[in-house]
Design a protein around this motif. Structure first.
Motif, PDB file in Angstrom:
ATOM      1  N   VAL A  56      32.502  46.685  42.516  1.00 50.28           N
ATOM      2  CA  VAL A  56      33.464  45.583  42.563  1.00 50.28           C
ATOM      3  C   VAL A  56      32.891  44.358  41.847  1.00 50.28           C
ATOM      4  O   VAL A  56      33.576  43.722  41.040  1.00 50.28           O
ATOM      5  CB  VAL A  56      33.833  45.248  44.027  1.00 50.28           C
ATOM      6  CG1 VAL A  56      34.793  44.086  44.095  1.00 50.28           C
ATOM      7  CG2 VAL A  56      34.411  46.482  44.717  1.00 50.28           C
ATOM      8  N   LEU A  60      34.236  42.441  38.476  1.00 48.62           N
ATOM      9  CA  LEU A  60      34.496  40.995  38.461  1.00 48.62           C
ATOM     10  C   LEU A  60      33.759  40.331  37.294  1.00 48.62           C
ATOM     11  O   LEU A  60      34.295  39.423  36.649  1.00 48.62           O
ATOM     12  CB  LEU A  60      34.097  40.378  39.792  1.00 48.62           C
ATOM     13  CG  LEU A  60      34.716  39.031  40.132  1.00 48.62           C
ATOM     14  CD1 LEU A  60      36.232  39.083  40.164  1.00 48.62           C
ATOM     15  CD2 LEU A  60      34.189  38.527  41.460  1.00 48.62           C
ATOM     16  N   CYS A  79      34.663  36.268  49.693  1.00 45.98           N
ATOM     17  CA  CYS A  79      34.374  37.668  49.379  1.00 45.98           C
ATOM     18  C   CYS A  79      33.960  38.350  50.679  1.00 45.98           C
ATOM     19  O   CYS A  79      34.541  38.045  51.711  1.00 45.98           O
ATOM     20  CB  CYS A  79      33.331  37.766  48.277  1.00 45.98           C
ATOM     21  SG  CYS A  79      31.798  36.922  48.662  1.00 45.98           S
ATOM     22  N   ASN A 101      35.412  44.928  48.973  1.00 42.08           N
ATOM     23  CA  ASN A 101      36.152  45.186  47.737  1.00 42.08           C
ATOM     24  C   ASN A 101      37.306  44.206  47.539  1.00 42.08           C
ATOM     25  O   ASN A 101      38.136  44.384  46.656  1.00 42.08           O
ATOM     26  CB  ASN A 101      36.671  46.626  47.706  1.00 42.08           C
ATOM     27  CG  ASN A 101      37.769  46.896  48.724  1.00 42.08           C
ATOM     28  OD1 ASN A 101      37.891  46.196  49.728  1.00 42.08           O
ATOM     29  ND2 ASN A 101      38.559  47.922  48.486  1.00 42.08           N
ATOM     30  N   THR A 102      37.338  43.158  48.344  1.00 42.73           N
ATOM     31  CA  THR A 102      38.371  42.135  48.246  1.00 42.73           C
ATOM     32  C   THR A 102      37.712  40.801  47.931  1.00 42.73           C
ATOM     33  O   THR A 102      36.673  40.473  48.494  1.00 42.73           O
ATOM     34  CB  THR A 102      39.173  42.044  49.560  1.00 42.73           C
ATOM     35  OG1 THR A 102      39.840  43.303  49.761  1.00 42.73           O
ATOM     36  CG2 THR A 102      40.205  40.931  49.524  1.00 42.73           C
ATOM     37  N   LEU A 148      41.982  40.417  35.909  1.00 44.37           N
ATOM     38  CA  LEU A 148      41.560  41.203  37.070  1.00 44.37           C
ATOM     39  C   LEU A 148      42.231  42.573  37.089  1.00 44.37           C
ATOM     40  O   LEU A 148      41.591  43.580  37.431  1.00 44.37           O
ATOM     41  CB  LEU A 148      41.836  40.434  38.357  1.00 44.37           C
ATOM     42  CG  LEU A 148      40.935  39.203  38.543  1.00 44.37           C
ATOM     43  CD1 LEU A 148      41.413  38.356  39.713  1.00 44.37           C
ATOM     44  CD2 LEU A 148      39.489  39.597  38.737  1.00 44.37           C
ATOM     45  N   GLU A 151      40.620  45.283  35.083  1.00 47.40           N
ATOM     46  CA  GLU A 151      39.384  45.800  35.673  1.00 47.40           C
ATOM     47  C   GLU A 151      39.611  46.548  36.982  1.00 47.40           C
ATOM     48  O   GLU A 151      38.661  46.912  37.660  1.00 47.40           O
ATOM     49  CB  GLU A 151      38.374  44.662  35.861  1.00 47.40           C
ATOM     50  CG  GLU A 151      37.943  44.044  34.560  1.00 47.40           C
ATOM     51  CD  GLU A 151      37.372  45.047  33.558  1.00 47.40           C
ATOM     52  OE1 GLU A 151      36.761  46.060  33.982  1.00 47.40           O
ATOM     53  OE2 GLU A 151      37.551  44.836  32.347  1.00 47.40           O
ATOM     54  N   PHE A 153      41.729  45.533  39.717  1.00 41.83           N
ATOM     55  CA  PHE A 153      42.082  44.758  40.906  1.00 41.83           C
ATOM     56  C   PHE A 153      43.594  44.697  41.063  1.00 41.83           C
ATOM     57  O   PHE A 153      44.320  44.595  40.079  1.00 41.83           O
ATOM     58  CB  PHE A 153      41.543  43.325  40.799  1.00 41.83           C
ATOM     59  CG  PHE A 153      40.052  43.214  40.926  1.00 41.83           C
ATOM     60  CD1 PHE A 153      39.457  42.996  42.167  1.00 41.83           C
ATOM     61  CD2 PHE A 153      39.237  43.325  39.814  1.00 41.83           C
ATOM     62  CE1 PHE A 153      38.077  42.885  42.283  1.00 41.83           C
ATOM     63  CE2 PHE A 153      37.857  43.212  39.919  1.00 41.83           C
ATOM     64  CZ  PHE A 153      37.278  42.999  41.154  1.00 41.83           C
ATOM     65  N   GLN A 154      44.058  44.720  42.293  1.00 42.09           N
ATOM     66  CA  GLN A 154      45.474  44.536  42.609  1.00 42.09           C
ATOM     67  C   GLN A 154      45.643  43.214  43.349  1.00 42.09           C
ATOM     68  O   GLN A 154      44.867  42.903  44.246  1.00 42.09           O
ATOM     69  CB  GLN A 154      46.006  45.672  43.484  1.00 42.09           C
ATOM     70  CG  GLN A 154      46.118  46.976  42.757  1.00 42.09           C
ATOM     71  CD  GLN A 154      46.768  48.039  43.618  1.00 42.09           C
ATOM     72  OE1 GLN A 154      46.844  47.922  44.829  1.00 42.09           O
ATOM     73  NE2 GLN A 154      47.232  49.089  42.978  1.00 42.09           N
ATOM     74  N   PHE A 163      42.580  39.348  45.685  1.00 40.49           N
ATOM     75  CA  PHE A 163      42.652  40.566  44.882  1.00 40.49           C
ATOM     76  C   PHE A 163      41.754  41.626  45.511  1.00 40.49           C
ATOM     77  O   PHE A 163      40.652  41.329  45.952  1.00 40.49           O
ATOM     78  CB  PHE A 163      42.181  40.298  43.443  1.00 40.49           C
ATOM     79  CG  PHE A 163      43.074  39.343  42.708  1.00 40.49           C
ATOM     80  CD1 PHE A 163      44.077  39.805  41.885  1.00 40.49           C
ATOM     81  CD2 PHE A 163      42.909  37.972  42.857  1.00 40.49           C
ATOM     82  CE1 PHE A 163      44.910  38.919  41.211  1.00 40.49           C
ATOM     83  CE2 PHE A 163      43.736  37.076  42.198  1.00 40.49           C
ATOM     84  CZ  PHE A 163      44.736  37.552  41.367  1.00 40.49           C
ATOM     85  N   THR A 164      42.239  42.861  45.513  1.00 33.10           N
ATOM     86  CA  THR A 164      41.468  43.981  46.044  1.00 33.10           C
ATOM     87  C   THR A 164      41.199  44.964  44.919  1.00 33.10           C
ATOM     88  O   THR A 164      42.103  45.321  44.165  1.00 33.10           O
ATOM     89  CB  THR A 164      42.242  44.677  47.186  1.00 33.10           C
ATOM     90  OG1 THR A 164      42.426  43.717  48.238  1.00 33.10           O
ATOM     91  CG2 THR A 164      41.487  45.876  47.736  1.00 33.10           C
ATOM     92  N   TYR A 165      39.962  45.370  44.823  1.00 34.44           N
ATOM     93  CA  TYR A 165      39.562  46.356  43.826  1.00 34.44           C
ATOM     94  C   TYR A 165      40.158  47.689  44.238  1.00 34.44           C
ATOM     95  O   TYR A 165      39.876  48.198  45.321  1.00 34.44           O
ATOM     96  CB  TYR A 165      38.034  46.430  43.765  1.00 34.44           C
ATOM     97  CG  TYR A 165      37.503  47.239  42.613  1.00 34.44           C
ATOM     98  CD1 TYR A 165      37.724  46.858  41.297  1.00 34.44           C
ATOM     99  CD2 TYR A 165      36.729  48.373  42.845  1.00 34.44           C
ATOM    100  CE1 TYR A 165      37.206  47.579  40.236  1.00 34.44           C
ATOM    101  CE2 TYR A 165      36.199  49.097  41.792  1.00 34.44           C
ATOM    102  CZ  TYR A 165      36.447  48.705  40.493  1.00 34.44           C
ATOM    103  OH  TYR A 165      35.926  49.429  39.446  1.00 34.44           O
TER     104      TYR A 165
END
Length: 189
Positions: A56, A60, A79, A101-102, A148, A151, A153-154, A163-165
């Motif tokens: 993650v 970033l 984080c 992961n967020t 993001l 890479e 992220f949602q 955003f969460t990976y």
């Protein structure tokens, strides 16, 4: 207590059965040690250093590289937090942040001041933001989302800055809700 969450499920559905141990501090890295140009303005209750799962954090860093090409820079607001460290937060937020992961992130201008975005994150950002038009704010938000998303992220549907990976970590089938102190994450020498 640590909870196990199985990928690939976004939105994530937690199977709230206790497990002995999920991710360990050794699976996490300190973001500043990978890229010191990503500034942190950590929220109250968050660890001083931003720590994330290694995959993650690396994603970033790649998003930061893309963001700087647009004349902006990432600024992390929150984080990883141990699950038990923020009992006043709603449980869903505690779970999100305890996975590693967020990330809560905004963009800053070249001087380091938060760039204007569609809605302020908190009062400090309202007071320090420059006066951009609504059009400029939406463009900045879109730059953040695009960098993001490329890479993995949602964006959160409820909080524009969260955003969460979405990609499962390398060699892993699950993401775990963790409760170890961020200070246990080893420093890179």
């Amino acid at each position: 207590m640590i909870w196990r969450v199985v990928f690939p499920m976004l939105p994530v559905f937690a199977s709230l059965s206790a497990t002995a141990l999920g991710s360990e501090a050794k699976d996490f890295v300190r973001l500043a040690q990978l890229d010191y140009s990503i500034k942190s303005q950590m929220n109250a209750g968050a660890p001083k250093d931003c720590v994330l799962l290694k995959d993650v954090a690396e994603a970033l860093v790649r998003a930061q590289q893309a963001t700087t090409l647009t004349g902006l820079s990432l600024r992390v607001l929150d984080c990883y937090r141990p699950f038990s460290s923020s009992p006043k937060l709603p449980e869903s937020e505690r779970q999100d942040l305890a996975r590693g992961n967020t990330v809560e992130v905004i963009v800053a201008d070249p001087s380091g001041s938060p760039a204007m975005l569609p809605k302020p994150h908190d009062q400090a950002i309202i007071l320090s933001a420059k006066a951009y038009s609504r059009k400029e704010a939406n463009k900045n938000r879109q730059k953040l989302v695009d960098a993001l998303a490329r890479e993995g992220f949602q964006a959160s549907p409820k909080k524009w800055w969260r955003f969460t990976y979405a990609k499962p970590p390398q060699n892993a089938v699950e993401v775990t809700i963790n409760d170890f102190p961020a200070s246990e994450v080893p420093r890179i020498h």
